[in-house]
Scaffold this motif. Structure first.
Motif, PDB file in Angstrom:
ATOM      1  N   LEU A  36      -6.272   3.087 -31.156  1.00  0.00           N
ATOM      2  CA  LEU A  36      -5.451   3.011 -30.098  1.00  0.00           C
ATOM      3  C   LEU A  36      -4.363   3.859 -30.286  1.00  0.00           C
ATOM      4  O   LEU A  36      -3.594   3.724 -31.639  1.00  0.00           O
ATOM      5  CB  LEU A  36      -4.909   1.613 -29.953  1.00  0.00           C
ATOM      6  N   MET A  37      -3.644   4.524 -29.417  1.00  0.00           N
ATOM      7  CA  MET A  37      -2.726   5.622 -29.630  1.00  0.00           C
ATOM      8  C   MET A  37      -1.673   5.003 -28.933  1.00  0.00           C
ATOM      9  O   MET A  37      -1.538   4.383 -27.872  1.00  0.00           O
ATOM     10  CB  MET A  37      -3.187   6.915 -29.290  1.00  0.00           C
ATOM     11  N   ASN A  38      -0.329   5.189 -29.640  1.00  0.00           N
ATOM     12  CA  ASN A  38       0.850   4.415 -29.263  1.00  0.00           C
ATOM     13  C   ASN A  38       1.527   5.486 -27.782  1.00  0.00           C
ATOM     14  O   ASN A  38       1.196   6.636 -27.899  1.00  0.00           O
ATOM     15  CB  ASN A  38       1.998   4.515 -30.213  1.00  0.00           C
ATOM     16  N   ASP A  39       1.914   4.519 -26.957  1.00  0.00           N
ATOM     17  CA  ASP A  39       2.721   5.354 -25.826  1.00  0.00           C
ATOM     18  C   ASP A  39       4.037   4.552 -25.641  1.00  0.00           C
ATOM     19  O   ASP A  39       4.212   3.462 -26.153  1.00  0.00           O
ATOM     20  CB  ASP A  39       1.933   5.713 -24.821  1.00  0.00           C
ATOM     21  N   ASP A  40       5.059   5.188 -24.726  1.00  0.00           N
ATOM     22  CA  ASP A  40       6.205   4.515 -24.473  1.00  0.00           C
ATOM     23  C   ASP A  40       6.126   3.626 -23.251  1.00  0.00           C
ATOM     24  O   ASP A  40       7.109   3.116 -22.915  1.00  0.00           O
ATOM     25  CB  ASP A  40       7.363   5.773 -24.583  1.00  0.00           C
ATOM     26  N   TYR A  41       4.877   3.314 -22.683  1.00  0.00           N
ATOM     27  CA  TYR A  41       4.976   2.801 -21.235  1.00  0.00           C
ATOM     28  C   TYR A  41       4.225   1.427 -21.294  1.00  0.00           C
ATOM     29  O   TYR A  41       4.399   0.483 -20.543  1.00  0.00           O
ATOM     30  CB  TYR A  41       4.648   3.708 -20.468  1.00  0.00           C
ATOM     31  N   THR A  42       3.164   1.480 -22.161  1.00  0.00           N
ATOM     32  CA  THR A  42       2.179   0.341 -22.474  1.00  0.00           C
ATOM     33  C   THR A  42       2.839  -0.920 -22.715  1.00  0.00           C
ATOM     34  O   THR A  42       3.171  -0.703 -23.901  1.00  0.00           O
ATOM     35  CB  THR A  42       0.934   0.681 -22.823  1.00  0.00           C
ATOM     36  N   PRO A  43       2.915  -2.046 -21.817  1.00  0.00           N
ATOM     37  CA  PRO A  43       3.399  -3.287 -22.534  1.00  0.00           C
ATOM     38  C   PRO A  43       2.697  -3.696 -23.860  1.00  0.00           C
ATOM     39  O   PRO A  43       1.288  -3.826 -23.897  1.00  0.00           O
ATOM     40  CB  PRO A  43       3.378  -4.108 -21.422  1.00  0.00           C
ATOM     41  N   MET A  44       3.458  -4.416 -24.983  1.00  0.00           N
ATOM     42  CA  MET A  44       2.703  -4.861 -25.952  1.00  0.00           C
ATOM     43  C   MET A  44       2.024  -5.964 -25.662  1.00  0.00           C
ATOM     44  O   MET A  44       0.656  -5.845 -26.416  1.00  0.00           O
ATOM     45  CB  MET A  44       3.798  -5.393 -27.014  1.00  0.00           C
ATOM     46  N   ASP A  45       2.103  -6.667 -24.558  1.00  0.00           N
ATOM     47  CA  ASP A  45       1.116  -7.940 -24.521  1.00  0.00           C
ATOM     48  C   ASP A  45      -0.243  -7.372 -23.615  1.00  0.00           C
ATOM     49  O   ASP A  45      -1.231  -7.899 -23.946  1.00  0.00           O
ATOM     50  CB  ASP A  45       1.876  -8.993 -23.467  1.00  0.00           C
ATOM     51  N   PHE A  46      -0.099  -6.127 -23.081  1.00  0.00           N
ATOM     52  CA  PHE A  46      -1.247  -5.548 -22.626  1.00  0.00           C
ATOM     53  C   PHE A  46      -2.301  -5.049 -23.825  1.00  0.00           C
ATOM     54  O   PHE A  46      -3.486  -5.449 -23.877  1.00  0.00           O
ATOM     55  CB  PHE A  46      -0.942  -4.508 -21.723  1.00  0.00           C
ATOM     56  N   VAL A  47      -1.651  -4.728 -24.736  1.00  0.00           N
ATOM     57  CA  VAL A  47      -2.186  -4.161 -26.031  1.00  0.00           C
ATOM     58  C   VAL A  47      -2.947  -5.237 -26.572  1.00  0.00           C
ATOM     59  O   VAL A  47      -4.120  -5.226 -27.030  1.00  0.00           O
ATOM     60  CB  VAL A  47      -1.403  -3.371 -26.907  1.00  0.00           C
ATOM     61  N   VAL A  48      -2.281  -6.385 -26.815  1.00  0.00           N
ATOM     62  CA  VAL A  48      -2.704  -7.465 -27.488  1.00  0.00           C
ATOM     63  C   VAL A  48      -4.135  -7.977 -26.539  1.00  0.00           C
ATOM     64  O   VAL A  48      -5.216  -8.391 -27.233  1.00  0.00           O
ATOM     65  CB  VAL A  48      -1.591  -8.508 -27.703  1.00  0.00           C
ATOM     66  N   GLU A  49      -3.916  -8.045 -25.338  1.00  0.00           N
ATOM     67  CA  GLU A  49      -5.116  -8.598 -24.563  1.00  0.00           C
ATOM     68  C   GLU A  49      -6.155  -7.544 -24.503  1.00  0.00           C
ATOM     69  O   GLU A  49      -7.145  -8.215 -24.856  1.00  0.00           O
ATOM     70  CB  GLU A  49      -4.659  -8.345 -23.129  1.00  0.00           C
ATOM     71  N   ILE A  50      -6.028  -6.118 -24.848  1.00  0.00           N
ATOM     72  CA  ILE A  50      -7.241  -5.325 -24.964  1.00  0.00           C
ATOM     73  C   ILE A  50      -8.004  -5.667 -26.060  1.00  0.00           C
ATOM     74  O   ILE A  50      -9.057  -5.616 -26.512  1.00  0.00           O
ATOM     75  CB  ILE A  50      -6.652  -3.916 -24.964  1.00  0.00           C
ATOM     76  N   LEU A  51      -7.138  -5.793 -27.457  1.00  0.00           N
ATOM     77  CA  LEU A  51      -7.877  -6.090 -28.600  1.00  0.00           C
ATOM     78  C   LEU A  51      -8.402  -7.403 -28.731  1.00  0.00           C
ATOM     79  O   LEU A  51      -9.570  -7.638 -29.171  1.00  0.00           O
ATOM     80  CB  LEU A  51      -6.678  -6.111 -29.749  1.00  0.00           C
TER      81      LEU A  51
END
Length: 111
Positions: A36-51
Motif C-alpha cells: 500500500l502506498m501512502n497518500d494525503d487523502y485516504t483516511p487511516m480507518d479506511f486503510v485499516v478496513e482494507i487490511l
C-alpha cells in the motif's frame, strides 16, 4: 514378445535404449509483495478496513501496517504468488475507487 498392436520397434520397445532421468531442479515460484502506498487523502480507518477485509488482518496488525504506510510512505500487506498478489492489488484498487479514495496498492517482486 509382441504386444499384438504391430511392431514393438515402432514404439521403442526392445530397442535397448535407456533414457536418463531428467535432472531439472524444481524451484519454488517467485513470490510478490502487495504494497500500500501512502497518500494525503485516504483516511487511516479506511486503510485499516482494507487490511482487515482483503488481507485477513486483525485490528492490531492492520493498525501497525497502516502506521507503517503513514510514516514510511508504503507498507507490505502480504507476500503471495504472482496471480494472488495481482488479484488482491486489483481488488483493493477497485474498492478504493468505488469508495472515492485515491489509495494505491501495488505489486513488487519479493527478494
Amino acid at each position: 514378445m509382441s504386444s499384438g498392436f504391430g511392431d514393438d520397434q515402432e514404439f521403442g520397445f526392445g530397442t535397448g535404449l535407456a533414457t536418463a532421468p531428467s535432472e531439472t531442479e524444481l524451484k519454488p515460484p517467485p513470490m510478490y509483495r502487495v504494497v500500500l502506498m501512502n497518500d494525503d487523502y485516504t483516511p487511516m480507518d479506511f486503510v485499516v478496513e482494507i487490511l482487515m477485509v482483503f488481507f485477513n488482518m486483525n485490528d492490531q496488525q492492520a493498525t501497525e501496517v497502516m502506521l507503517t504506510v503513514h510514516t514510511k510512505g508504503k507498507g507490505v500487506c502480504g507476500v503471495f504468488s504472482k496471480d494472488v498478489a495481482e488479484t488482491k492489488a486489483l481488488m483493493v484498487n477497485d474498492y478504493s475507487r468505488q469508495c472515492q479514495h485515491p489509495l494505491l496498492c501495488e505489486v513488487e517482486v519479493a527478494e
